[in-house]
Motif scaffolding. Structure first.
Motif, PDB file in Angstrom:
ATOM      1  N   MET A   1      12.664  -8.936  11.085  1.00 59.15           N
ATOM      2  CA  MET A   1      11.755  -9.909  10.928  1.00 59.15           C
ATOM      3  C   MET A   1      11.366 -10.336   9.596  1.00 59.15           C
ATOM      4  O   MET A   1      11.518  -9.513   8.529  1.00 59.15           O
ATOM      5  CB  MET A   1      10.438  -9.361  11.762  1.00 59.15           C
ATOM      6  CG  MET A   1      10.513  -9.097  13.209  1.00 59.15           C
ATOM      7  SD  MET A   1      10.874 -10.408  14.130  1.00 59.15           S
ATOM      8  CE  MET A   1       9.371 -11.509  13.963  1.00 59.15           C
ATOM      9  N   PRO A   2      10.898 -11.642   9.491  1.00 60.36           N
ATOM     10  CA  PRO A   2      10.374 -12.151   8.124  1.00 60.36           C
ATOM     11  C   PRO A   2       9.303 -11.358   7.354  1.00 60.36           C
ATOM     12  O   PRO A   2       8.517 -10.510   8.369  1.00 60.36           O
ATOM     13  CB  PRO A   2       9.943 -13.505   8.404  1.00 60.36           C
ATOM     14  CG  PRO A   2      10.013 -13.953   9.676  1.00 60.36           C
ATOM     15  CD  PRO A   2      10.649 -12.429  10.679  1.00 60.36           C
ATOM     16  N   GLU A   3       9.435 -11.285   6.113  1.00 64.56           N
ATOM     17  CA  GLU A   3       8.231 -10.546   5.460  1.00 64.56           C
ATOM     18  C   GLU A   3       7.020 -11.355   5.594  1.00 64.56           C
ATOM     19  O   GLU A   3       6.801 -12.437   5.825  1.00 64.56           O
ATOM     20  CB  GLU A   3       8.582 -10.731   4.024  1.00 64.56           C
ATOM     21  CG  GLU A   3       7.659  -9.661   3.046  1.00 64.56           C
ATOM     22  CD  GLU A   3       8.268  -8.311   3.016  1.00 64.56           C
ATOM     23  OE1 GLU A   3       7.382  -7.352   2.973  1.00 64.56           O
ATOM     24  OE2 GLU A   3       9.466  -8.048   3.429  1.00 64.56           O
ATOM     25  N   LEU A   4       6.068 -10.251   5.977  1.00 67.08           N
ATOM     26  CA  LEU A   4       4.616 -10.643   6.219  1.00 67.08           C
ATOM     27  C   LEU A   4       4.042 -11.154   5.185  1.00 67.08           C
ATOM     28  O   LEU A   4       3.962 -10.297   3.971  1.00 67.08           O
ATOM     29  CB  LEU A   4       3.913  -9.884   7.096  1.00 67.08           C
ATOM     30  CG  LEU A   4       4.091  -9.198   8.421  1.00 67.08           C
ATOM     31  CD1 LEU A   4       3.400  -8.310   8.891  1.00 67.08           C
ATOM     32  CD2 LEU A   4       4.306 -10.564   9.285  1.00 67.08           C
ATOM     33  N   PRO A   5       3.100 -12.366   5.009  1.00 71.34           N
ATOM     34  CA  PRO A   5       2.459 -12.543   3.870  1.00 71.34           C
ATOM     35  C   PRO A   5       1.175 -11.304   3.689  1.00 71.34           C
ATOM     36  O   PRO A   5       0.888 -10.653   4.520  1.00 71.34           O
ATOM     37  CB  PRO A   5       1.712 -13.652   4.287  1.00 71.34           C
ATOM     38  CG  PRO A   5       2.207 -14.400   5.529  1.00 71.34           C
ATOM     39  CD  PRO A   5       2.997 -13.213   6.074  1.00 71.34           C
TER      40      PRO A   5
END
Length: 165
Positions: free
Chosen positions: A85-89
């Protein structure tokens, strides 16, 4: 923390070539665009194509060749590996990581445990407390800190009382 995250729920087949329409359970369909593999009922599927935006997406999976095969997946959850999954802010968290967290005030007073989080413009947290179920909006100033590793959320007591029901 779980290795896998539930990222979507299959709503229905789309067309005759095995594509499925899904309800996205992440911030948006854009979070699914780079996935190469997903899991449904523990079975790994290669992702052939993802298109969509907002809360819905259309996904083509290797091995799901026609509408009949897609129909068998209706209502099932799609999971992805956390690392895919994309990196979370900063300051954002997966719902799976918040569920089960203890909620306490700044002074350490136990309020309850998070049983669910409903995504909305201002997320709604539902807690199990000794006095029953309590919900509160994650409005500005309510949550002071989130410690995912410690499974603990610290809230401002005054603001919490203002927004909880």
């Amino acid at each position: 923390m779980d290795d896998k995250l539930t990222v979507a729920t299959i709503l229905k087949p789309q067309g005759i070539r095995g594509e499925v329409k899904v309800k996205v359970l992440c911030d948006g369909a854009e979070d699914l665009l780079d996935l190469k593999r997903v899991y449904i009922d523990g079975t790994e599927y290669a992702v052939m194509n993802v298109r969509g935006q907002g809360d819905f997406a259309f996904i083509a999976l290797r091995g799901v060749f026609d509408r009949n095969a897609a129909e068998l997946l209706r209502g099932k959850d799609i999971e992805a590996l956390r690392g895919d999954m994309p990196e979370l802010p900063d300051g954002t968290y997966y719902i799976a990581d918040l569920t089960g967290c203890e909620v306490v005030t700044q002074t350490g007073e136990h309020i309850g445990e998070v049983t669910s989080v409903t995504p909305a413009r201002t997320d709604i947290y539902t807690l199990s407390t000794p006095k029953g179920e309590v919900s509160f909006a994650a409005a500005v100033g309510v949550i002071e800190s989130v410690e995912v590793e410690a499974k603990r959320i610290v809230v401002n007591k005054k603001r919490f009382k203002e927004v909880s029901v």
